[in-house]
Design a protein around this motif. Sequence first.
Motif, short mmCIF file in Angstrom:
data_model
loop_
_atom_site.label_atom_id
_atom_site.label_comp_id
_atom_site.label_asym_id
_atom_site.label_seq_id
_atom_site.Cartn_x
_atom_site.Cartn_y
_atom_site.Cartn_z
N TRP A 155 -5.39 -0.45 14.46
CA TRP A 155 -5.23 0.63 13.48
C TRP A 155 -6.09 1.83 13.87
O TRP A 155 -5.66 2.98 13.79
N LYS A 156 -7.32 1.59 14.32
CA LYS A 156 -8.21 2.69 14.69
C LYS A 156 -7.78 3.36 15.99
O LYS A 156 -8.09 4.52 16.22
N SER A 157 -7.06 2.62 16.84
CA SER A 157 -6.64 3.20 18.11
C SER A 157 -5.43 4.12 17.95
O SER A 157 -5.13 4.89 18.86
N LEU A 158 -4.73 4.03 16.81
CA LEU A 158 -3.57 4.90 16.59
C LEU A 158 -4.02 6.33 16.35
O LEU A 158 -5.06 6.56 15.73
N PRO A 159 -3.23 7.29 16.81
CA PRO A 159 -3.57 8.69 16.49
C PRO A 159 -3.49 8.93 14.98
O PRO A 159 -2.78 8.22 14.26
N SER A 160 -4.20 9.93 14.52
CA SER A 160 -4.26 10.16 13.07
C SER A 160 -2.89 10.54 12.50
O SER A 160 -2.58 10.17 11.38
N TRP A 161 -2.05 11.26 13.25
CA TRP A 161 -0.74 11.65 12.74
C TRP A 161 0.16 10.43 12.57
O TRP A 161 1.01 10.41 11.68
N VAL A 162 -0.05 9.40 13.39
CA VAL A 162 0.72 8.17 13.22
C VAL A 162 0.26 7.45 11.97
O VAL A 162 1.08 6.98 11.17
N ARG A 163 -1.06 7.37 11.78
CA ARG A 163 -1.60 6.68 10.61
C ARG A 163 -1.25 7.40 9.32
O ARG A 163 -0.98 6.77 8.29
N ASN A 164 -1.22 8.74 9.34
CA ASN A 164 -1.03 9.51 8.11
C ASN A 164 0.42 9.86 7.81
O ASN A 164 0.73 10.16 6.65
N ILE A 165 1.29 9.84 8.82
CA ILE A 165 2.68 10.26 8.59
C ILE A 165 3.67 9.15 8.92
O ILE A 165 4.49 8.77 8.08
N VAL A 166 3.61 8.63 10.12
CA VAL A 166 4.63 7.68 10.58
C VAL A 166 4.55 6.37 9.81
O VAL A 166 5.57 5.87 9.34
N VAL A 167 3.38 5.82 9.67
CA VAL A 167 3.23 4.52 9.00
C VAL A 167 3.66 4.60 7.53
O VAL A 167 4.43 3.75 7.07
N PRO A 168 3.23 5.60 6.75
CA PRO A 168 3.71 5.68 5.36
C PRO A 168 5.23 5.85 5.26
O PRO A 168 5.86 5.28 4.37
N VAL A 169 5.82 6.64 6.17
CA VAL A 169 7.27 6.80 6.15
C VAL A 169 7.96 5.47 6.43
O VAL A 169 8.94 5.11 5.76
N LEU A 170 7.46 4.74 7.41
CA LEU A 170 8.04 3.42 7.71
C LEU A 170 7.90 2.47 6.53
O LEU A 170 8.81 1.70 6.22
N VAL A 171 6.76 2.51 5.87
CA VAL A 171 6.54 1.65 4.70
C VAL A 171 7.51 2.04 3.57
O VAL A 171 8.09 1.16 2.92
N LEU A 172 7.72 3.33 3.35
CA LEU A 172 8.66 3.77 2.32
C LEU A 172 10.08 3.35 2.64
O LEU A 172 10.83 2.90 1.77
#
Length: 66
Positions: free
Chosen positions: A5-22
Amino acid sequence: MAELWKSLPSWVRNIVVPVLVLVLAWNIVTFVFGVVGALLAMLVKLLVVVGIAAAVVILVKKAAKS
């Protein structure tokens, strides 16, 4: 998992992951509503068939008496 999780870029953690979860949550919700809707539709069809069968039985009994 924390390292990944920490190795992911911040844009992946803040944008891509929430969109995938939704998207995943939306698919699960639509699946649940689809299953519930299908079960209710089958129940209604079953009740209609039972009602028609009961009406036929009543009509046959009335016809047999006269």
